[in-house]
Design a protein around this motif. Structure first.
Motif, PDB file in Angstrom:
ATOM      1  N   TYR A   1     -32.263 -29.480  -3.693  1.00  0.00           N
ATOM      2  CA  TYR A   1     -32.292 -29.062  -2.295  1.00  0.00           C
ATOM      3  C   TYR A   1     -33.582 -28.335  -1.910  1.00  0.00           C
ATOM      4  N   GLY A   2     -34.658 -28.563  -2.628  1.00  0.00           N
ATOM      5  CA  GLY A   2     -35.909 -27.862  -2.376  1.00  0.00           C
ATOM      6  C   GLY A   2     -36.504 -28.082  -1.004  1.00  0.00           C
ATOM      7  N   SER A   3     -36.179 -29.173  -0.351  1.00  0.00           N
ATOM      8  CA  SER A   3     -36.753 -29.456   0.963  1.00  0.00           C
ATOM      9  C   SER A   3     -35.867 -28.980   2.108  1.00  0.00           C
ATOM     10  N   THR A   4     -34.757 -28.310   1.804  1.00  0.00           N
ATOM     11  CA  THR A   4     -33.853 -27.843   2.859  1.00  0.00           C
ATOM     12  C   THR A   4     -34.166 -26.390   3.206  1.00  0.00           C
ATOM     13  N   ASN A   5     -33.595 -25.933   4.293  1.00  0.00           N
ATOM     14  CA  ASN A   5     -33.786 -24.540   4.669  1.00  0.00           C
ATOM     15  C   ASN A   5     -32.485 -23.746   4.485  1.00  0.00           C
ATOM     16  N   GLY A   6     -31.694 -24.102   3.502  1.00  0.00           N
ATOM     17  CA  GLY A   6     -30.460 -23.375   3.220  1.00  0.00           C
ATOM     18  C   GLY A   6     -30.751 -22.025   2.599  1.00  0.00           C
ATOM     19  N   ASN A   7     -29.787 -21.116   2.710  1.00  0.00           N
ATOM     20  CA  ASN A   7     -29.940 -19.810   2.078  1.00  0.00           C
ATOM     21  C   ASN A   7     -28.723 -19.429   1.233  1.00  0.00           C
ATOM     22  N   MET A   8     -27.692 -20.273   1.230  1.00  0.00           N
ATOM     23  CA  MET A   8     -26.516 -20.063   0.380  1.00  0.00           C
ATOM     24  C   MET A   8     -26.228 -21.385  -0.340  1.00  0.00           C
ATOM     25  N   PHE A   9     -26.137 -21.310  -1.673  1.00  0.00           N
ATOM     26  CA  PHE A   9     -25.987 -22.509  -2.486  1.00  0.00           C
ATOM     27  C   PHE A   9     -24.807 -22.340  -3.436  1.00  0.00           C
ATOM     28  N   PHE A  10     -24.085 -23.439  -3.680  1.00  0.00           N
ATOM     29  CA  PHE A  10     -22.952 -23.419  -4.596  1.00  0.00           C
ATOM     30  C   PHE A  10     -23.357 -24.100  -5.897  1.00  0.00           C
ATOM     31  N   TYR A  11     -22.914 -23.523  -6.997  1.00  0.00           N
ATOM     32  CA  TYR A  11     -23.304 -24.027  -8.310  1.00  0.00           C
ATOM     33  C   TYR A  11     -22.083 -24.159  -9.196  1.00  0.00           C
ATOM     34  N   PRO A  12     -21.952 -25.186  -9.982  1.00  0.00           N
ATOM     35  CA  PRO A  12     -22.826 -26.332 -10.218  1.00  0.00           C
ATOM     36  C   PRO A  12     -22.819 -27.303  -9.040  1.00  0.00           C
TER      37      PRO A  12
END
Length: 164
Positions: A99-110
């Motif tokens: 997701y390096g090209s997105t402007n998100g600030n909250m990510f779910f892992y895995p």
């Protein structure tokens, strides 16, 4: 005349067995469908409720609050930050690759398990939320389907900050 070892099953018995197998198959499919629907709903409600809390904090003069959210058991971490700074976290490397090209600030892992929950992206951009006070890209553990996040906003802040 019946021979020894002859097994004869009537048409009614065969039909009943086929009917029972069909009912069991449909039942397992329905149960699985509703369990997947529950996971998708939890995922969506977490994002919606968190956005609502951040907006409440943003509209307040100052706030210190704790948000406890429920997530499906597949989600192990919730990460916050941006890709403008560098981090050595393995989660950061995986998330940035996808997701390096997105402007998100909250990510779910895995990522793969989060996407498989209901076909949604494993990130979200929460307006008015900043992770600057975390000191870079940071992940919070999800324990037993619950994650605890602390939000902070001072009187002169223009955003709500997530803090440890």
């Amino acid at each position: 005349m019946h021979k020894k070892g002859d097994l004869s099953i009537s048409f009614g018995m065969i039909f009943s067995i086929i009917l029972i197998i069909g009912i069991l198959g449909v039942s397992f499919y329905a149960i699985n469908y509703f369990l997947d629907l529950k996971k998708c709903t939890e995922y969506g409600l977490f994002i919606q409720d968190f956005e609502k809390k951040v907006d409440e904090g943003y509209n307040s003069d100052s706030v210190k609050l704790t948000f406890t959210g429920n997530l499906p058991s597949e989600i192990k971490k919730v990460c916050f930050g941006s890709f403008t700074s560098f981090s050595t976290l393995s989660e950061y490397q995986d998330i940035k690759r996808v997701y390096g090209s997105t402007n998100g600030n909250m990510f779910f892992y895995p990522i793969a398990k989060a996407v498989n929950i209901c076909g949604r992206a494993a990130y979200s951009n929460i307006e008015h939320l900043s992770a600057e006070k975390l000191g870079g890209f940071t992940c919070f553990e999800v324990n037993s389907g619950k994650v605890i996040l602390k939000l902070d906003k001072g009187s002169f802040d223009d955003q709500v900050y997530i803090v440890k």
